[in-house]
Each structure stands twice: as structure tokens, then as C-alpha cells.
Motif scaffolding. Structure first.
Motif, PDB file in Angstrom:
ATOM      1  N   VAL A  46       0.856  -1.186   0.000  1.00  0.00           N
ATOM      2  CA  VAL A  46       0.000   0.000   0.000  1.00  0.00           C
ATOM      3  C   VAL A  46       0.896   1.241   0.000  1.00  0.00           C
ATOM      4  O   VAL A  46       2.065   1.167   0.376  1.00  0.00           O
ATOM      5  N   MET A  47       0.334   2.355  -0.411  1.00  0.00           N
ATOM      6  CA  MET A  47       1.027   3.637  -0.315  1.00  0.00           C
ATOM      7  C   MET A  47       0.124   4.573   0.475  1.00  0.00           C
ATOM      8  O   MET A  47      -1.067   4.680   0.196  1.00  0.00           O
ATOM      9  N   PHE A  48       0.690   5.229   1.473  1.00  0.00           N
ATOM     10  CA  PHE A  48      -0.055   6.083   2.391  1.00  0.00           C
ATOM     11  C   PHE A  48       0.481   7.498   2.291  1.00  0.00           C
ATOM     12  O   PHE A  48       1.686   7.722   2.327  1.00  0.00           O
ATOM     13  N   ARG A  49      -0.444   8.471   2.151  1.00  0.00           N
ATOM     14  CA  ARG A  49      -0.011   9.869   2.068  1.00  0.00           C
ATOM     15  C   ARG A  49      -1.126  10.800   2.527  1.00  0.00           C
ATOM     16  O   ARG A  49      -2.300  10.471   2.473  1.00  0.00           O
ATOM     17  N   LYS A  50      -0.713  11.987   2.954  1.00  0.00           N
ATOM     18  CA  LYS A  50      -1.652  13.031   3.349  1.00  0.00           C
ATOM     19  C   LYS A  50      -2.180  13.691   2.083  1.00  0.00           C
ATOM     20  O   LYS A  50      -1.406  13.973   1.167  1.00  0.00           O
ATOM     21  N   THR A  51      -3.492  13.945   2.023  1.00  0.00           N
ATOM     22  CA  THR A  51      -4.060  14.487   0.796  1.00  0.00           C
ATOM     23  C   THR A  51      -4.043  16.004   0.748  1.00  0.00           C
ATOM     24  O   THR A  51      -3.934  16.583  -0.309  1.00  0.00           O
ATOM     25  N   ARG A  52      -4.203  16.670   1.882  1.00  0.00           N
ATOM     26  CA  ARG A  52      -4.215  18.130   1.879  1.00  0.00           C
ATOM     27  C   ARG A  52      -3.875  18.635   3.271  1.00  0.00           C
ATOM     28  O   ARG A  52      -4.027  17.945   4.261  1.00  0.00           O
ATOM     29  N   ALA A  53      -3.438  19.875   3.311  1.00  0.00           N
ATOM     30  CA  ALA A  53      -3.133  20.499   4.597  1.00  0.00           C
ATOM     31  C   ALA A  53      -4.433  20.893   5.294  1.00  0.00           C
ATOM     32  O   ALA A  53      -5.441  21.177   4.650  1.00  0.00           O
ATOM     33  N   THR A  54      -4.405  20.931   6.614  1.00  0.00           N
ATOM     34  CA  THR A  54      -5.561  21.379   7.382  1.00  0.00           C
ATOM     35  C   THR A  54      -5.691  22.889   7.218  1.00  0.00           C
ATOM     36  O   THR A  54      -4.764  23.642   7.513  1.00  0.00           O
ATOM     37  N   GLU A  64      -4.814   9.460   2.089  1.00  0.00           N
ATOM     38  CA  GLU A  64      -5.145   8.569   0.995  1.00  0.00           C
ATOM     39  C   GLU A  64      -4.328   7.292   1.155  1.00  0.00           C
ATOM     40  O   GLU A  64      -3.131   7.346   1.419  1.00  0.00           O
ATOM     41  N   LEU A  65      -5.008   6.166   1.010  1.00  0.00           N
ATOM     42  CA  LEU A  65      -4.346   4.869   1.051  1.00  0.00           C
ATOM     43  C   LEU A  65      -4.601   4.192  -0.279  1.00  0.00           C
ATOM     44  O   LEU A  65      -5.753   3.920  -0.633  1.00  0.00           O
ATOM     45  N   LEU A  66      -3.537   3.959  -1.032  1.00  0.00           N
ATOM     46  CA  LEU A  66      -3.630   3.253  -2.297  1.00  0.00           C
ATOM     47  C   LEU A  66      -3.283   1.799  -2.033  1.00  0.00           C
ATOM     48  O   LEU A  66      -2.202   1.497  -1.513  1.00  0.00           O
TER      49      LEU A  66
END
Length: 133
Positions: A46-54, A64-66
Motif C-alpha cells: 500500500v502507499m499512504f499519504r496526506k491528501t491536503r493540509a488542514t 489517501e491509502l492506495l
């Protein structure tokens, strides 16, 4: 091919928290005294990343988890479910790098009618943490 791309892009392992097929039939379990024991279903790569800043105070960030379709298919088969949708519908959340998240939404990527990737939109969750006694 999606597996190789996810691994090359910093792939890791996530754990899907799935409710057990049978509930706790004891009196304590019926009234919620016993915390539920989730089945831990590993998903990799899997690839894990933050989608946007708060952007506003109090707004939780989204992640987002791909997930590789082959990893999802393994767990669908292991639990003898009819589809990936059934797997994600029964999931209470996802654990990545020791933190727990709730699934906000999901989508699939397909090529030539074959699913190769699942995209899960996640939100931080503090509700799945076991109570401190």
C-alpha cells in the motif's frame, strides 16, 4: 504491475480492522463491557499519504491509502466474502504505522475491465483506541 509501482513508491503494510464474524455472546459482551476483538487483516503493498493540509482549526486532515487489488483479493478470499465492497463495508477502520483511521470513501482504478488499485480516503480516528483503565 500495481504491486511493483506501490512498492517502488515507498510501499508499506496497512491493517484492515474487521469485526469478527461471531459476536461475544457473554453477558459482558452483550452490554459492551468487553471491547470487541477485531480481526487484523494485513494489506500489502500500500502507499499512504496526506491528501491536503488542514485549512481550518478543528478540521481533521484527510489521508489517501492506495491498495493493491491483489492484496484486497487475498483478504476477500480469506474471509470468504463476495467482493471487495463487502470487505470494506465490514471494516471498522484501517491501521497504518500504528495510527488508526476511519474509511471516509473508496474508489477503484481499472484497466481493460480489471481492477488493479483501490483508493481509500481516510480520516484520523481516536474512537477505535481501546479505553484506558
Amino acid at each position: 504491475m500495481a504491486d511493483a509501482l506501490l512498492r517502488a513508491g515507498g510501499g508499506t503494510t496497512a491493517t484492515l480492522l474487521v469485526a469478527p464474524a461471531t459476536g461475544d455472546s457473554s453477558d459482558a459482551g452483550q452490554v459492551g463491557v468487553n471491547a470487541p476483538n477485531f480481526q487484523l487483516m494485513p494489506l500489502s503493498p500500500v502507499m499512504f499519504r496526506k491528501t491536503r493540509a488542514t485549512m481550518t482549526e478543528g478540521q481533521l486532515p484527510l489521508y489517501e491509502l492506495l491498495v493493491s487489488a491483489s492484496a484486497v483479493e487475498q483478504q476477500v478470499s480469506a474471509l470468504q466474502l463476495s467482493s471487495a465492497d463487502a470487505l470494506f463495508d465490514t471494516a471498522a477502520g484501517v491501521e497504518v504505522k500504528g495510527e488508526q483511521f476511519v474509511i471516509e470513501s473508496r474508489s477503484v482504478s481499472e484497466a481493460f475491465g480489471q481492477t488493479y488499485l483501490y483508493r481509500l480516503l481516510l480520516r484520523e480516528s481516536h474512537l477505535l483506541q481501546p479505553p484506558v483503565l
